[in-house]
Design an enzyme around this catalytic site. Structure first.
Site, mmCIF file in Angstrom:
data_model
loop_
_atom_site.group_PDB
_atom_site.id
_atom_site.type_symbol
_atom_site.label_atom_id
_atom_site.label_comp_id
_atom_site.label_asym_id
_atom_site.label_seq_id
_atom_site.Cartn_x
_atom_site.Cartn_y
_atom_site.Cartn_z
ATOM 1 N N CYS A 33 6.486 -6.645 7.499
ATOM 2 C CA CYS A 33 7.622 -6.115 8.257
ATOM 3 C C CYS A 33 7.989 -7.151 9.314
ATOM 4 O O CYS A 33 7.118 -7.815 9.861
ATOM 5 C CB CYS A 33 7.244 -4.793 8.930
ATOM 6 S SG CYS A 33 8.625 -4.003 9.811
ATOM 7 N N CYS A 40 1.755 -1.499 15.723
ATOM 8 C CA CYS A 40 1.706 -1.276 14.268
ATOM 9 C C CYS A 40 1.020 -2.435 13.556
ATOM 10 O O CYS A 40 1.346 -3.600 13.791
ATOM 11 C CB CYS A 40 3.127 -1.100 13.736
ATOM 12 S SG CYS A 40 3.176 -0.835 11.949
ATOM 13 N N GLU A 54 0.824 -1.198 0.000
ATOM 14 C CA GLU A 54 0.000 0.000 0.000
ATOM 15 C C GLU A 54 0.867 1.260 0.000
ATOM 16 O O GLU A 54 1.981 1.272 0.521
ATOM 17 C CB GLU A 54 -0.888 0.011 1.245
ATOM 18 C CG GLU A 54 -1.935 -1.078 1.191
ATOM 19 C CD GLU A 54 -2.762 -1.172 2.461
ATOM 20 O OE1 GLU A 54 -3.965 -1.382 2.338
ATOM 21 O OE2 GLU A 54 -2.210 -1.042 3.561
ATOM 22 N N CYS A 112 6.722 -4.347 15.996
ATOM 23 C CA CYS A 112 6.333 -3.275 16.923
ATOM 24 C C CYS A 112 4.871 -3.517 17.333
ATOM 25 O O CYS A 112 4.015 -3.762 16.490
ATOM 26 C CB CYS A 112 6.483 -1.910 16.239
ATOM 27 S SG CYS A 112 8.191 -1.525 15.792
ATOM 28 N N CYS A 124 -0.647 6.344 9.701
ATOM 29 C CA CYS A 124 0.580 5.701 10.176
ATOM 30 C C CYS A 124 0.243 4.437 10.943
ATOM 31 O O CYS A 124 -0.583 4.450 11.845
ATOM 32 C CB CYS A 124 1.331 6.597 11.160
ATOM 33 S SG CYS A 124 1.725 8.192 10.539
ATOM 34 N N CYS A 181 3.295 8.489 0.812
ATOM 35 C CA CYS A 181 3.894 7.632 1.839
ATOM 36 C C CYS A 181 4.025 6.240 1.232
ATOM 37 O O CYS A 181 3.022 5.642 0.846
ATOM 38 C CB CYS A 181 2.970 7.631 3.067
ATOM 39 S SG CYS A 181 3.492 6.484 4.346
#
Ligand code: SAH
Length: 344
Positions: free
Chosen positions: A112, A119, A92, A116, A332, A105
């Protein structure tokens, strides 16, 4: 498989032109068509001989990404793109316009691996690295879809840019090349969760792109829980690397701080953060948490104001990123490639 040209440097375009039996300068023309004039087909490259355009169509393709979804439901003007890669995986990007900037962005990895806790991308795990072509493909494809220019690029989508260092740097260099897309290096931000070895390498290599570091807690014990990468490189080592970068580059890094209600928004946290910020050249960017699950919540606007008051006065610049697009899962930390989720 056809050779994909988006992602090639000027020298590689020149070498490619020679490889296919043509002159080197044709490679330079090709490079300009791809990045500066953003041609959407070889047929549109009118100063190349017809025979060369035919050859190119047979053996190569530009490498624009397949668009699976364009989501502009957000009440802000942001637009979320879902792209399908050649292997069927999804990534995305989010377009975020404001009065002075048109920012994209972009993602640097599929998923990933850093885990974290706050996230959404972490829930996918690391699926694979993106190539520079796929990273720039997001930029060129979104520009074409909207027919607009972009002024700024932030590597804050899916993935950890410094865990895909070579391709990310290569992509950023191509994005900033004056002969190509010409997005100024100071308008490109790389954001890292704190891969200390790469921060030092980045400083030593002298790149001009801006650097942001996701701090998120001033306290090692808590940061280690929120961001497992902090168990490998602790807060002290991270801050030393950031200082090293600031001194070496003469640039001011940004420390990002996601505000999680009742977790890292106390007076002690503000004091800890302030101490850090006063100890080095840096700016601070507070990011009120965007929901990704049930574990955390966003502090109230009133509490965020209080937290800011605790920080003041500050020598460093302070900004609050009221993420746009959180109502469309485009803010975010909310990027999880919804199709990818379905595949899992
Ligand atoms: N891996 C890189 C870049 C991606 S995240 C990094 O960690 O910096 C970009 C920013 O969004 C980081 O500062 C991260 O801390 C923040 N972020 C992640 N999840 C978030 C969430 N749910 N709400 C608000 N910000 C979030």
């Amino acid at each position: 498989m056809k050779k994909r040209l988006i992602g090639l440097t000027l020298q590689e375009c020149e070498a490619f032109a020679e490889e296919i039996g043509d002159r080197k300068y044709r490679g330079r023309q090709l490079y300009k068509w791809i990045y500066a004039k953003r041609a959407d087909s070889f047929a549109a490259m009118t100063d190349l001989p017809a025979a060369l355009r035919d050859t190119l169509s047979e053996i190569a393709e530009l490498g624009y990404l397949d668009v699976e979804d364009v989501d502009d439901r957000s009440t802000s003007d942001s637009v979320k793109y879902l792209f399908r890669l050649q292997d069927g995986r999804h990534i995305e990007s989010v377009y975020i316009p404001d009065s002075s900037r048109k920012t994209l962005c972009i993602s640097s990895q599929v998923g990933c691996g850093l885990n974290c806790q706050f996230c959404a991308t972490a829930q996918l795990g690391l699926q694979r690295q993106l190539t520079a072509g796929e990273i720039i493909g997001q930029v060129l494809t979104s520009m074409r879809l909207r027919g607009h220019d972009l002024t700024n690029i932030v590597f804050m989508g899916m993935g950890e840019p410094f865990a895909n260092y070579d391709e990310v740097i290569r992509a950023a260099q191509l994005l900033s090349d004056d002969n190509g897309l010409a997005i100024g290096a100071r308008r490109i931000v790389l954001s890292t969760a704190g891969l200390v070895d790469k921060i030092i390498r980045y400083a030593d290599e002298g790149h001009k792109f801006r650097l942001a570091i996701s701090l998120n807690s001033p306290f090692q014990e808590q940061r280690g829980q929120l961001m497992p990468i902090s168990r490998k490189w602790d807060v002290t080592a991270l801050l030393e690397a950031v200082k090293y970068y600031a001194v070496k580059s003469h640039k001011v890094p940004t420390l990002e701080y996601v505000l999680l209600a009742g977790v890292n928004d106390s007076r002690e946290h503000a004091a800890g953060l302030k101490k850090i910020v006063q100890s080095m050249p840096c700016k601070i960017n507070l990011i009120p948490y965007n929901p990704t699950g049930a574990l955390f919540s966003r502090p109230s606007a009133q509490h965020i104001e209080t937290f800011i008051r605790w920080l003041l006065p500050l020598r460093a610049g302070l900004s609050v990123r009221w993420s746009k697009g959180d109502d469309a899962q485009a803010a975010c930390g909310q990027l999880a490639g919804k199709k990818e989720e379905r595949l899992l």
